[in-house]
Design a protein around this motif. Sequence first.
Motif, short mmCIF file in Angstrom:
data_model
loop_
_atom_site.label_atom_id
_atom_site.label_comp_id
_atom_site.label_asym_id
_atom_site.label_seq_id
_atom_site.Cartn_x
_atom_site.Cartn_y
_atom_site.Cartn_z
N VAL A 60 2.78 0.51 -4.40
CA VAL A 60 1.68 0.13 -3.51
C VAL A 60 0.34 0.21 -4.25
N ARG A 113 1.55 -1.18 1.58
CA ARG A 113 2.54 -0.23 2.12
C ARG A 113 3.93 -0.78 1.86
N ASP A 115 8.03 0.00 3.09
CA ASP A 115 9.01 0.76 3.88
C ASP A 115 10.39 0.55 3.28
N THR A 129 8.42 5.67 4.08
CA THR A 129 7.20 4.86 3.98
C THR A 129 6.36 5.32 2.80
N VAL A 131 2.68 4.90 0.96
CA VAL A 131 1.28 4.44 0.95
C VAL A 131 0.56 5.24 -0.13
N HIS A 135 -1.94 5.30 5.97
CA HIS A 135 -1.48 3.96 6.35
C HIS A 135 -2.60 3.05 6.80
N ASN A 138 -6.51 3.19 1.71
CA ASN A 138 -6.00 3.90 0.53
C ASN A 138 -7.03 4.88 -0.04
#
Length: 263
Positions: A60, A113, A115, A129, A131, A135, A138
């Motif tokens: 991410v 993000r 998943d 998840t 990040v 979420h 950042n």
Amino acid sequence: MRYALISDIHANLPALQAVLRDVAAREGVDATYHLGDLVGYAPWPNEVVEVLVTAGITGVAGNYDSTVATDYKHCGCQYEDPRQEELSHLSYAWTRAHVSPRTKALLGGLPFRIDIRPNGGHVAGPTVTLVHGNHTLNTVYVHQDRSDTFLEKMGVSLGARSGDVVCFGHTHVPWHRIVHGVHYVNTGSVGRPKDGDWRASYVLLDVTGDSVAIQVVRVEYDVDAAAKGILASELPDDFADYLRQGGAERATTAPASHPAGGS
Ligand SMILES: [Fe+2]
């Protein structure tokens, strides 16, 4: 499934190489993901990105990645004092001047993000998840002393249910806590730890059926090579000492509130 989660590499090539060697030596790791902040503060932004691309490691966008990619006005960092603000600006300017067009494009292409469904998307969970901060942004610091209420709201807001795992970085200090059945995991920093331990930090996450196990791993690396690289560059020399001390200054003065962090 066993995952290696690496975050906040911050252009520290020797640290990244040591962590990837450690991951490879374990043999049981099915996939490695990064949690952003690939560049900034050390002189190998392009090399770090190429190593990740070559290894097939995706992840991410950290605040440093998204700001470099978009030519944002500053790195998205927060500051504890004027000197730290000055250093952050110097790092950001150096990094923007030295990233290749390819690196910039790759940073810009990172998702916000990710998943993961270790048991497949045909069953509900657990969901992992990834990040960088939280979420929504950042740039949000999810420090260890965040309240259970803060974490619960974060989990509900991002759709986590009991048994799920929410992973992030950004603070450069690793920790793990379970609140109402949801695992909150900060993987720490590969290339710029701030907890007084200079060794690179990453997390091994094992998901077996519904059961989740988390292990924080610390890896010694050639910190002298990293320091020499910084000293030989036009980056501030302070960053070399910072690596050797594991950001000890920040760790020993950390107040209860949630200031700064610098990256
Ligand atoms: Fe960072």
